[in-house]
Design a protein around this motif. Sequence first.
Motif, PDB file in Angstrom:
ATOM      1  N   PHE A 147     -60.228 -30.449  -2.285  1.00  0.00           N
ATOM      2  CA  PHE A 147     -61.230 -29.565  -1.948  1.00  0.00           C
ATOM      3  C   PHE A 147     -60.616 -29.922  -0.293  1.00  0.00           C
ATOM      4  O   PHE A 147     -59.649 -30.491   0.330  1.00  0.00           O
ATOM      5  CB  PHE A 147     -61.931 -30.453  -1.599  1.00  0.00           C
ATOM      6  CG  PHE A 147     -63.319 -31.682  -2.899  1.00  0.00           C
ATOM      7  CD1 PHE A 147     -64.454 -30.430  -2.782  1.00  0.00           C
ATOM      8  CD2 PHE A 147     -62.859 -31.584  -4.197  1.00  0.00           C
ATOM      9  CE1 PHE A 147     -65.514 -30.517  -3.763  1.00  0.00           C
ATOM     10  CE2 PHE A 147     -63.920 -32.109  -4.839  1.00  0.00           C
ATOM     11  CZ  PHE A 147     -64.522 -31.433  -5.286  1.00  0.00           C
ATOM     12  N   ALA A 168     -66.031 -24.772   2.267  1.00  0.00           N
ATOM     13  CA  ALA A 168     -65.373 -25.687   1.613  1.00  0.00           C
ATOM     14  C   ALA A 168     -64.776 -25.037   0.635  1.00  0.00           C
ATOM     15  O   ALA A 168     -65.276 -23.863  -0.365  1.00  0.00           O
ATOM     16  CB  ALA A 168     -67.291 -26.110   0.591  1.00  0.00           C
ATOM     17  N   PHE A 192     -71.279 -35.500   6.994  1.00  0.00           N
ATOM     18  CA  PHE A 192     -71.779 -34.235   6.924  1.00  0.00           C
ATOM     19  C   PHE A 192     -72.883 -34.638   8.174  1.00  0.00           C
ATOM     20  O   PHE A 192     -73.973 -35.317   7.190  1.00  0.00           O
ATOM     21  CB  PHE A 192     -72.057 -33.035   6.088  1.00  0.00           C
ATOM     22  CG  PHE A 192     -71.029 -32.631   5.353  1.00  0.00           C
ATOM     23  CD1 PHE A 192     -69.857 -32.909   5.456  1.00  0.00           C
ATOM     24  CD2 PHE A 192     -71.730 -32.441   3.544  1.00  0.00           C
ATOM     25  CE1 PHE A 192     -69.431 -32.447   5.238  1.00  0.00           C
ATOM     26  CE2 PHE A 192     -71.128 -31.800   2.982  1.00  0.00           C
ATOM     27  CZ  PHE A 192     -69.151 -30.855   3.425  1.00  0.00           C
ATOM     28  N   ARG A 237     -67.015 -36.586   1.181  1.00  0.00           N
ATOM     29  CA  ARG A 237     -67.688 -36.062   2.180  1.00  0.00           C
ATOM     30  C   ARG A 237     -69.011 -35.720   2.565  1.00  0.00           C
ATOM     31  O   ARG A 237     -68.988 -35.724   3.827  1.00  0.00           O
ATOM     32  CB  ARG A 237     -66.833 -34.747   1.861  1.00  0.00           C
ATOM     33  CG  ARG A 237     -65.513 -34.095   1.753  1.00  0.00           C
ATOM     34  CD  ARG A 237     -64.701 -32.821   0.802  1.00  0.00           C
ATOM     35  NE  ARG A 237     -63.864 -32.962   1.781  1.00  0.00           N
ATOM     36  CZ  ARG A 237     -62.392 -34.015   0.916  1.00  0.00           C
ATOM     37  NH1 ARG A 237     -62.791 -35.280  -0.334  1.00  0.00           N
ATOM     38  NH2 ARG A 237     -61.414 -33.435   1.004  1.00  0.00           N
ATOM     39  N   ARG A 238     -69.960 -35.072   1.704  1.00  0.00           N
ATOM     40  CA  ARG A 238     -71.353 -35.227   1.560  1.00  0.00           C
ATOM     41  C   ARG A 238     -71.780 -36.495   2.608  1.00  0.00           C
ATOM     42  O   ARG A 238     -72.591 -35.970   3.545  1.00  0.00           O
ATOM     43  CB  ARG A 238     -72.093 -35.016   0.405  1.00  0.00           C
ATOM     44  CG  ARG A 238     -73.464 -34.772   0.564  1.00  0.00           C
ATOM     45  CD  ARG A 238     -73.311 -34.342  -1.606  1.00  0.00           C
ATOM     46  NE  ARG A 238     -72.445 -34.000  -2.384  1.00  0.00           N
ATOM     47  CZ  ARG A 238     -73.060 -32.511  -2.147  1.00  0.00           C
ATOM     48  NH1 ARG A 238     -73.574 -31.971  -1.911  1.00  0.00           N
ATOM     49  NH2 ARG A 238     -72.615 -31.457  -2.982  1.00  0.00           N
ATOM     50  N   GLU A 297     -58.418 -33.570   6.110  1.00  0.00           N
ATOM     51  CA  GLU A 297     -59.052 -33.753   5.381  1.00  0.00           C
ATOM     52  C   GLU A 297     -58.615 -34.677   3.636  1.00  0.00           C
ATOM     53  O   GLU A 297     -58.626 -34.938   3.016  1.00  0.00           O
ATOM     54  CB  GLU A 297     -59.352 -32.106   4.712  1.00  0.00           C
ATOM     55  CG  GLU A 297     -60.194 -31.511   5.223  1.00  0.00           C
ATOM     56  CD  GLU A 297     -61.488 -31.748   4.595  1.00  0.00           C
ATOM     57  OE1 GLU A 297     -62.043 -31.980   3.050  1.00  0.00           O
ATOM     58  OE2 GLU A 297     -62.102 -32.565   5.742  1.00  0.00           O
ATOM     59  N   THR A 349     -63.347 -29.099   2.986  1.00  0.00           N
ATOM     60  CA  THR A 349     -64.853 -29.461   3.684  1.00  0.00           C
ATOM     61  C   THR A 349     -64.050 -28.829   5.252  1.00  0.00           C
ATOM     62  O   THR A 349     -63.878 -30.160   5.886  1.00  0.00           O
ATOM     63  CB  THR A 349     -65.844 -29.186   3.091  1.00  0.00           C
ATOM     64  OG1 THR A 349     -65.278 -31.511   3.636  1.00  0.00           O
ATOM     65  CG2 THR A 349     -65.944 -29.639   2.194  1.00  0.00           C
ATOM     66  N   TYR A 350     -63.985 -27.771   5.535  1.00  0.00           N
ATOM     67  CA  TYR A 350     -63.572 -27.468   7.444  1.00  0.00           C
ATOM     68  C   TYR A 350     -64.139 -26.568   8.372  1.00  0.00           C
ATOM     69  O   TYR A 350     -65.496 -26.233   7.251  1.00  0.00           O
ATOM     70  CB  TYR A 350     -62.150 -26.660   7.676  1.00  0.00           C
ATOM     71  CG  TYR A 350     -62.586 -24.994   7.331  1.00  0.00           C
ATOM     72  CD1 TYR A 350     -62.606 -24.534   6.321  1.00  0.00           C
ATOM     73  CD2 TYR A 350     -62.447 -24.132   8.204  1.00  0.00           C
ATOM     74  CE1 TYR A 350     -63.057 -23.181   5.601  1.00  0.00           C
ATOM     75  CE2 TYR A 350     -62.899 -22.808   7.440  1.00  0.00           C
ATOM     76  CZ  TYR A 350     -63.346 -23.220   7.226  1.00  0.00           C
ATOM     77  OH  TYR A 350     -63.527 -21.112   6.241  1.00  0.00           O
ATOM     78  N   ASP A 366     -66.946 -19.355   2.736  1.00  0.00           N
ATOM     79  CA  ASP A 366     -66.978 -19.257   3.548  1.00  0.00           C
ATOM     80  C   ASP A 366     -68.555 -19.072   4.352  1.00  0.00           C
ATOM     81  O   ASP A 366     -69.277 -17.944   4.070  1.00  0.00           O
ATOM     82  CB  ASP A 366     -66.051 -18.259   4.093  1.00  0.00           C
ATOM     83  CG  ASP A 366     -64.950 -18.888   3.511  1.00  0.00           C
ATOM     84  OD1 ASP A 366     -63.649 -20.339   4.105  1.00  0.00           O
ATOM     85  OD2 ASP A 366     -64.140 -18.803   2.444  1.00  0.00           O
ATOM     86  N   THR A 405     -71.934 -24.822   1.514  1.00  0.00           N
ATOM     87  CA  THR A 405     -71.331 -24.566   1.294  1.00  0.00           C
ATOM     88  C   THR A 405     -70.685 -25.088   0.091  1.00  0.00           C
ATOM     89  O   THR A 405     -70.071 -24.240  -0.721  1.00  0.00           O
ATOM     90  CB  THR A 405     -69.555 -24.030   2.276  1.00  0.00           C
ATOM     91  OG1 THR A 405     -70.061 -25.078   2.984  1.00  0.00           O
ATOM     92  CG2 THR A 405     -70.855 -22.898   3.484  1.00  0.00           C
ATOM     93  N   LEU A 406     -70.276 -26.448   0.581  1.00  0.00           N
ATOM     94  CA  LEU A 406     -70.246 -26.899  -0.834  1.00  0.00           C
ATOM     95  C   LEU A 406     -70.436 -27.373  -1.931  1.00  0.00           C
ATOM     96  O   LEU A 406     -70.517 -26.944  -3.158  1.00  0.00           O
ATOM     97  CB  LEU A 406     -70.101 -29.214  -0.345  1.00  0.00           C
ATOM     98  CG  LEU A 406     -69.195 -29.805  -0.742  1.00  0.00           C
ATOM     99  CD1 LEU A 406     -67.944 -29.861  -1.470  1.00  0.00           C
ATOM    100  CD2 LEU A 406     -69.594 -31.473  -0.795  1.00  0.00           C
ATOM    101  N   TYR A 426     -73.636 -28.125   6.388  1.00  0.00           N
ATOM    102  CA  TYR A 426     -71.823 -28.056   5.349  1.00  0.00           C
ATOM    103  C   TYR A 426     -72.169 -28.321   3.938  1.00  0.00           C
ATOM    104  O   TYR A 426     -71.307 -27.862   2.931  1.00  0.00           O
ATOM    105  CB  TYR A 426     -71.004 -28.949   5.687  1.00  0.00           C
ATOM    106  CG  TYR A 426     -70.900 -28.423   7.334  1.00  0.00           C
ATOM    107  CD1 TYR A 426     -70.665 -27.665   8.009  1.00  0.00           C
ATOM    108  CD2 TYR A 426     -71.182 -29.871   8.412  1.00  0.00           C
ATOM    109  CE1 TYR A 426     -70.104 -27.525   9.210  1.00  0.00           C
ATOM    110  CE2 TYR A 426     -70.875 -29.634   9.760  1.00  0.00           C
ATOM    111  CZ  TYR A 426     -70.540 -28.429  10.025  1.00  0.00           C
ATOM    112  OH  TYR A 426     -70.291 -27.979  11.784  1.00  0.00           O
TER     113      TYR A 426
END
Lengths: 855, 282
Positions: A498, A680, A441, A437-438, A419, A500-501, A703, A465-466, A462
Amino acid sequence: MTQAPEKFVGGGVPRKEDPALVTGRANWTDNIKLPGMLHAVFMRSPYAHAKITSIDVSAAKEQPGVVAVFTGEDLLDEYEKHPRENPAAVTGYDVSLHDRTQGHSVTGETDGADGQDSDEPRSFVSWIVHDELKIPHHDPLAHDEVNFAGEPVAVVVASDRYKAQDAIEFIEVDYEPMDVVTDLEEAMTEGSPLAHEGFGTNEAYTWDLATGDIDEAFSKADVTVKGHYLQPRLIPNAIETRGVVANPDPVNGGFTVYTSTQVPHITKAVLSSYLGVPEQKLRLVAPDVGGGFGSKLNVYAEEVIALVLARRMGVPIKWIEDRSENYLATIHGRGQVQDIEVAADSEGKILGMKVNLLADMGAYLHLNTAGIPLLGAFMYPGVYTFPAYSFECIGVYTNKTPTDAYRGAGRPEAAYAVERIMDALAAETGLDPAEVRRRNFYEPFDEPTDTPAGIQYDSGNYQLTLDRVLELADYEGLREEQRRRRESGDPVQLGIGFSTYTEICGLAPSQVLSALGAGGAGWEMAKVQMLASGNVEVITGTTPHGQGHVTSWSQIAADVLGVTPDDVEVLHGDTAIAPYGRDTYGSRSLPVGGVAVHLAAQKVVEKAKKIAAHMLEAAEDDIEFEGGTFSVTGSPDQNVTMTDVAGAAYMANNLPEGMQPVLSEEYFFDPPNFTFPFGAHICVTEVDTETGFVKIRDYFGVDDCGPIINPTIVDGQLHGGIAQGVAQALYEEAVYDEEGNLTTGSMVDYLIPGAPELPNYTLERTVTPSTSNEMGVKGVGEAGTIGAPPAVINSVVDALSPYGITHVDMPASPWKVWQAIQDAQGQEAGTRDADRSGRPAQAVDSTDTEGGSTS
Amino acid sequence: MIPLAFDYEVAESVDHAIELLGQHGDEAKLLAGGHSLLPIMKLRLAAPTVLVDLGRLGDLNYVRDEGDHLAIGAMTRHCDMERDSTLGEHCGLIAYTASLVGDPQVRHRGTIGGSISHGDAASDLPSALLALDANFVVKGSGGERTVAAGDFFEDYLQTTLTPDEVLTEIQVPKLNGAGWSYKKFNRRAQDWAVVGVAAVVERSNGSIGSARIGLTNMGSTPLRATAAENALSGADPSSVAEATSSADEGTSPSSDIAASDEYRRHLARVLSRRAVEEALTR
Ligand SMILES: Cc1cc2nc3c(=O)[nH]c(=O)nc-3n(C[C@H](O)[C@H](O)[C@H](O)COP(=O)(O)OP(=O)(O)OC[C@H]3O[C@@H](n4cnc5c(N)ncnc54)[C@H](O)[C@@H]3O)c2cc1C
């Protein structure tokens, strides 16, 4: 028993455990008092590395109340004269029984007295990550050499704890200090002092993993970014320290050991093996346990010694750890140096990722010390899919407290590095951190899906959540406020960070564990038994120590059986009640143990249905089960309740031909795959650029841990988890001086944040069921701790980015943040010789190893 | 975490305490709230053989209006000062500073007398009392004496108290409209100050009449920022930043894992500016 038309899973059933816990009536190990019990206190080495040239305990033996004093030497025959047991076949924890040719004892001596495994060092290690893993000899009491400050060297047994403590002052030990190594990078340089001289190196092992063509990825790249990050060493700080009571049983010649542990089953196996006590002669009990966070996923010297003393002296022996000892002698977590490099195209699409780690083992290997960084190996790719990945980890010995699992265990490290580097990639490509990030994904998926690390994720969405967290946080509004503050030169700058995990939970498919050298046996057991009254006992092999399994498992069983949670009692933590179990860690309890409860309860219903059909003189296929009542399809008046069936099954005077009495079913669930919760997070910080103080203003999280059993418990896990993640990012660090003394040896110096330091969290959930189990559940014990640290640090760095600052190491203390600003402004750096809190952060203009570089 | 054995005596009066101290010599220690003494005993850094408990001396727990000044009994707990209306009205600085000590548990046990007698430069109240020009009343076998706060603190954990003396009362002048502020910089709400700054500022016709600044944790004792005080005297409020840039002059802060001496000096300057600016608004 109550017929229960409603369902309880998903509802906010209050925790059954809490009334006793909050009114101080729990049964902690220290509350156990047995007739004739004696108290043990350990003397610990003040040196991090030294030869013990002599120990004189004669004066201590003369002190009032003292019954016995033992040195390491005195107890050697305890390990050697008893043939060691091999419980691996039944427990899956293959302790010290590997045919080792590598690891020799530090002193060159072997423990050959028992005639077997003469080359094998005696040790607590379980996870043999590599054939060439170097395993230091690790006796419970050091005798000829100590390898970390706090290692026990002698034990006093007295009529009370105070007398034992006072007698310690009369033991005289002569030490010959040896060179000490504490720093990971220094440990790997030529000529460094060696933690174990017999090895000729500080390297414990090198482990690697590679997929795809990494060289091609980097040669094709438009953009590469790299980061060099430090993971501070952390002290787990369970609120209840460790403690053990070992009680000899003169009738069967065995022992009951009460110990504050997450892993009574594993402890039973290890103690049996270590001391040659036949497994069937050992009963392990984990009473109420006040937290563990991984630190009690271990078997410790003090537990071995308590049992040794009980065997030798024939009386109950108690040892209770104090907080100072807890800091020195209970395992630490994290402690890594991370190098990560990412190759991407000009659109910000990742082509490949390289990770190189140095991982601090500390002085010895505990159960999973060597394996912890490898739990991260599979998670560095995170929620991003790309064609090439390479990972290498070097385990490094240092003269410090051994490391092992700490909440998240390997995955917070991975999530942090990936991240952080995603933010670097965003900066390098000029993309918004959310957008970069997007672009990387996975498309939403509900089938097992291959990852760059060669495993399969169970399910994921993902984007969802983002999208939601951006909305919750009013991302645009925050950026607007940030712009205003920057333009007006506000001394307090706003940061938006941010994370996103995803993470790996639900340990674990037994075959996978075996393949990784971790012993195997990742199944979990549940037994659901209906009593004659129709009430229910659930026996679980998981071992809650704060998580609320009693409540959650009651809800699960209640829903399947059509009863209420109050009709269900959950029994756990005692190997006499639950002989089989693989205990609690790695967010495994629900996706493995909870699922086992569900499946065992279903077996009960299947059998009950046959009996109901028999009682109603109907065909089994015509029986419906709803809300605790079996009825005949089409004629609801013809029915029997679960209570009726349980009673009939118990009375056994009218059962179908050949059927055994009672409703009691076991299920051993070995999951086909891990589970992968995700989420996220956005952390909003206010950074006082004059003092360096970081305040978390808001924390938003969305989450996804699959379907929820108990929302209150899930919220609790997230709140505590995020708090521990924030703690790592801003506050906590175990600091050692050059002599290997822990300078943060108390809660005054080791900063655990409290409620005033933490924001109100704004949390939401999405639900993407797992494909790894019938309930679709994923586990949530570590999610917050994994998601939070990068969100916090990304936020701090975002606030400071106008200064050209690209990184601040954890913990981002005010001093470090201030220093980073000073450095970035090209001013004289502060006096750093006293900086034992880690390095001041580095700004772009002061180093070439940080930040992005375009190739 | 287990102290060495010690005897325990209960003082029935201040004189009784003095008598007990006289009997046991410097082996004995007074016990007030115990929140400085007991932790170091548990770590075996202190090992008095006798503790003389002042806990029953309820008549040492008071705040009184004595006309031009307030008198605070040595056994007054932080939590009592935090809520005391007389203090709130005439010396908000003490009430506010007491509210920043440790956490609620600490404030319910710890006393002003213990905070002062312990002589820890990282404690909050001593520097505030220094900025207030407070006086301390001390009683021993030789009788009673009054010591100015500025003369009381000698070195790290060292004060002018002799082994048989008891601090009985703290006398603070009323603020009479002077502005005040305490700026405590710590990592967690419950922590001691990395640096703290107390300011008492008198206004006179739109400019600063006089300013007194007490510094927490900037040396082995609580200190006054004399250079900054001089620069502020008669200064225009717009020049506070410049005047407080000498706030660290004459200090000798330590370097430890929380801060380097340079960072502490920097904090002393920033916090002094903020404290004086805030005092000017009160
Ligand atoms: C977790 C924690 C956090 C804390 N945080 C802060 C903080 O943020 N700021 C802060 O200022 N303090 C802090 N403290 C210290 C706290 O305020 C103490 O209570 C105080 O410093 C000492 O007061 P006491 O009444 O507890 O004294 P004790 O501990 O009982 O005594 C301290 C010393 O003073 C002597 N003594 C006590 N009373 C007298 C007397 N009347 N005459 C002569 N000698 C006497 C004792 O013999 C002893 O040597 C903290 C303490 C703890 C445990």
